[in-house]
Design a protein around this motif. Structure first.
Motif, short mmCIF file in Angstrom:
data_model
loop_
_atom_site.label_atom_id
_atom_site.label_comp_id
_atom_site.label_asym_id
_atom_site.label_seq_id
_atom_site.Cartn_x
_atom_site.Cartn_y
_atom_site.Cartn_z
N ARG A 11 0.82 -1.21 0.00
CA ARG A 11 0.00 0.00 0.00
C ARG A 11 0.86 1.25 0.00
O ARG A 11 1.92 1.30 0.60
CB ARG A 11 -0.88 0.03 1.25
CG ARG A 11 -1.79 -1.14 1.36
CD ARG A 11 -2.60 -1.09 2.62
NE ARG A 11 -3.26 -2.36 2.81
CZ ARG A 11 -3.68 -2.81 3.97
NH1 ARG A 11 -3.52 -2.09 5.05
NH2 ARG A 11 -4.26 -3.97 4.06
N HIS A 60 -20.96 4.54 0.53
CA HIS A 60 -21.02 3.10 0.25
C HIS A 60 -20.58 2.80 -1.17
O HIS A 60 -19.99 1.74 -1.43
CB HIS A 60 -22.41 2.52 0.55
CG HIS A 60 -23.51 3.05 -0.29
ND1 HIS A 60 -23.86 2.50 -1.49
CD2 HIS A 60 -24.36 4.09 -0.10
CE1 HIS A 60 -24.87 3.17 -2.01
NE2 HIS A 60 -25.20 4.15 -1.18
N ASN A 63 -16.72 3.11 -1.09
CA ASN A 63 -16.16 1.94 -0.41
C ASN A 63 -16.21 0.70 -1.29
O ASN A 63 -15.27 -0.09 -1.33
CB ASN A 63 -16.89 1.69 0.90
CG ASN A 63 -16.64 2.77 1.91
OD1 ASN A 63 -15.64 3.48 1.84
ND2 ASN A 63 -17.54 2.94 2.86
N ARG A 64 -17.31 0.52 -2.02
CA ARG A 64 -17.43 -0.63 -2.94
C ARG A 64 -16.35 -0.55 -4.02
O ARG A 64 -15.67 -1.55 -4.31
CB ARG A 64 -18.81 -0.64 -3.58
CG ARG A 64 -19.00 -1.78 -4.59
CD ARG A 64 -20.39 -1.74 -5.22
NE ARG A 64 -20.55 -0.61 -6.11
CZ ARG A 64 -20.33 -0.65 -7.43
NH1 ARG A 64 -19.91 -1.77 -8.00
NH2 ARG A 64 -20.51 0.42 -8.18
N LYS A 66 -13.45 0.98 -3.87
CA LYS A 66 -12.13 0.72 -3.28
C LYS A 66 -11.93 -0.77 -3.02
O LYS A 66 -10.83 -1.30 -3.26
CB LYS A 66 -11.99 1.50 -1.97
CG LYS A 66 -11.84 2.99 -2.17
CD LYS A 66 -11.73 3.65 -0.82
CE LYS A 66 -11.89 5.15 -0.91
NZ LYS A 66 -11.87 5.78 0.41
N ARG A 67 -12.96 -1.44 -2.53
CA ARG A 67 -12.84 -2.89 -2.28
C ARG A 67 -12.55 -3.64 -3.58
O ARG A 67 -11.68 -4.52 -3.63
CB ARG A 67 -14.12 -3.43 -1.65
CG ARG A 67 -14.24 -3.22 -0.17
CD ARG A 67 -15.33 -4.09 0.44
NE ARG A 67 -16.61 -3.92 -0.21
CZ ARG A 67 -17.52 -3.00 0.12
NH1 ARG A 67 -17.26 -2.15 1.10
NH2 ARG A 67 -18.67 -2.94 -0.51
N ILE A 68 -13.25 -3.28 -4.64
CA ILE A 68 -13.05 -3.96 -5.92
C ILE A 68 -11.68 -3.63 -6.51
O ILE A 68 -10.99 -4.51 -7.04
CB ILE A 68 -14.19 -3.60 -6.90
CG1 ILE A 68 -15.48 -4.24 -6.40
CG2 ILE A 68 -13.87 -4.06 -8.31
CD1 ILE A 68 -16.71 -3.82 -7.13
N ARG A 70 -8.95 -2.86 -4.81
CA ARG A 70 -7.95 -3.61 -4.03
C ARG A 70 -7.95 -5.08 -4.39
O ARG A 70 -6.89 -5.70 -4.53
CB ARG A 70 -8.21 -3.44 -2.53
CG ARG A 70 -7.80 -2.10 -1.99
CD ARG A 70 -7.81 -2.09 -0.47
NE ARG A 70 -9.11 -2.37 0.08
CZ ARG A 70 -10.00 -1.43 0.47
NH1 ARG A 70 -9.69 -0.16 0.36
NH2 ARG A 70 -11.16 -1.78 0.96
N GLU A 71 -9.13 -5.67 -4.55
CA GLU A 71 -9.23 -7.09 -4.88
C GLU A 71 -8.64 -7.37 -6.26
O GLU A 71 -7.90 -8.33 -6.45
CB GLU A 71 -10.69 -7.55 -4.83
CG GLU A 71 -10.91 -8.99 -5.19
CD GLU A 71 -10.30 -9.98 -4.21
OE1 GLU A 71 -10.29 -11.19 -4.54
OE2 GLU A 71 -9.82 -9.57 -3.14
N SER A 72 -8.94 -6.53 -7.23
CA SER A 72 -8.39 -6.70 -8.57
C SER A 72 -6.86 -6.58 -8.54
O SER A 72 -6.16 -7.37 -9.18
CB SER A 72 -9.00 -5.68 -9.52
OG SER A 72 -8.49 -5.84 -10.80
N ARG A 74 -4.92 -7.17 -5.98
CA ARG A 74 -4.41 -8.34 -5.26
C ARG A 74 -4.28 -9.53 -6.21
O ARG A 74 -3.27 -10.26 -6.18
CB ARG A 74 -5.37 -8.70 -4.11
CG ARG A 74 -4.88 -9.83 -3.24
CD ARG A 74 -5.91 -10.18 -2.18
NE ARG A 74 -7.05 -10.86 -2.74
CZ ARG A 74 -7.10 -12.16 -3.05
NH1 ARG A 74 -6.03 -12.92 -2.86
NH2 ARG A 74 -8.18 -12.70 -3.54
N ASN A 98 -20.19 -4.73 -10.68
CA ASN A 98 -18.95 -5.38 -10.26
C ASN A 98 -18.26 -6.13 -11.40
O ASN A 98 -17.05 -5.97 -11.60
CB ASN A 98 -19.20 -6.30 -9.07
CG ASN A 98 -19.55 -5.53 -7.82
OD1 ASN A 98 -19.58 -4.31 -7.82
ND2 ASN A 98 -19.82 -6.25 -6.75
#
Length: 118
Positions: A11, A60, A63-64, A66-68, A70-72, A74, A98
């Motif tokens: 990060r 929200h 946040n969604r 950012k989560r996607i 980060r996951e992509s 990763r 998504n």
């Protein structure tokens, strides 16, 4: 799943990390995101995300995204060169589903890897 994590070392944490990328960036963009990259001295890529409240109003939705993102990252980190990446969200990024986001990010990671290849 060994080696496919999003640990603290992956990060961009401080303003100086972001400034380092902004000073001499290699850009890649779409209509929803701009990716800025700069080679680093580490053995792995690092990620920083900025999504302005002005661009994506609801928390929200930010946040969604950012989560996607980060996951992509990763899942694709081993295909990327040793670069620091800052993702800047644009307007209407929250309108994508998504699966559409993952497909767009797949293209952007490949495009970025090609542009940053040494």
């Amino acid at each position: 799943m060994g080696g496919c994590q999003f640990t603290r070392e992956l990060r961009l944490l401080t303003p100086s990390h972001f400034t380092f990328v902004f000073d001499d960036a290699i850009p890649t963009s779409s209509s929803q995101f701009t990716l800025l990259a700069r080679h680093n001295q580490y053995n792995h890529p690092r990620l920083g995300i900025t999504i302005a409240k002005k661009r994506v109003r609801k928390a929200h939705d930010r946040n969604r995204l950012k989560r996607i993102l980060r996951e992509s990252f990763r899942l694709h980190q081993h295909q990327l060169p040793n670069v620091d990446i800052v993702i800047i969200g644009k307007s209407n990024a929250d309108k994508l589903t998504n699966p559409e986001l993952f497909a767009l990010l797949d293209k952007l990671w490949k495009k970025l890897a090609k542009r940053c290849a040494v």
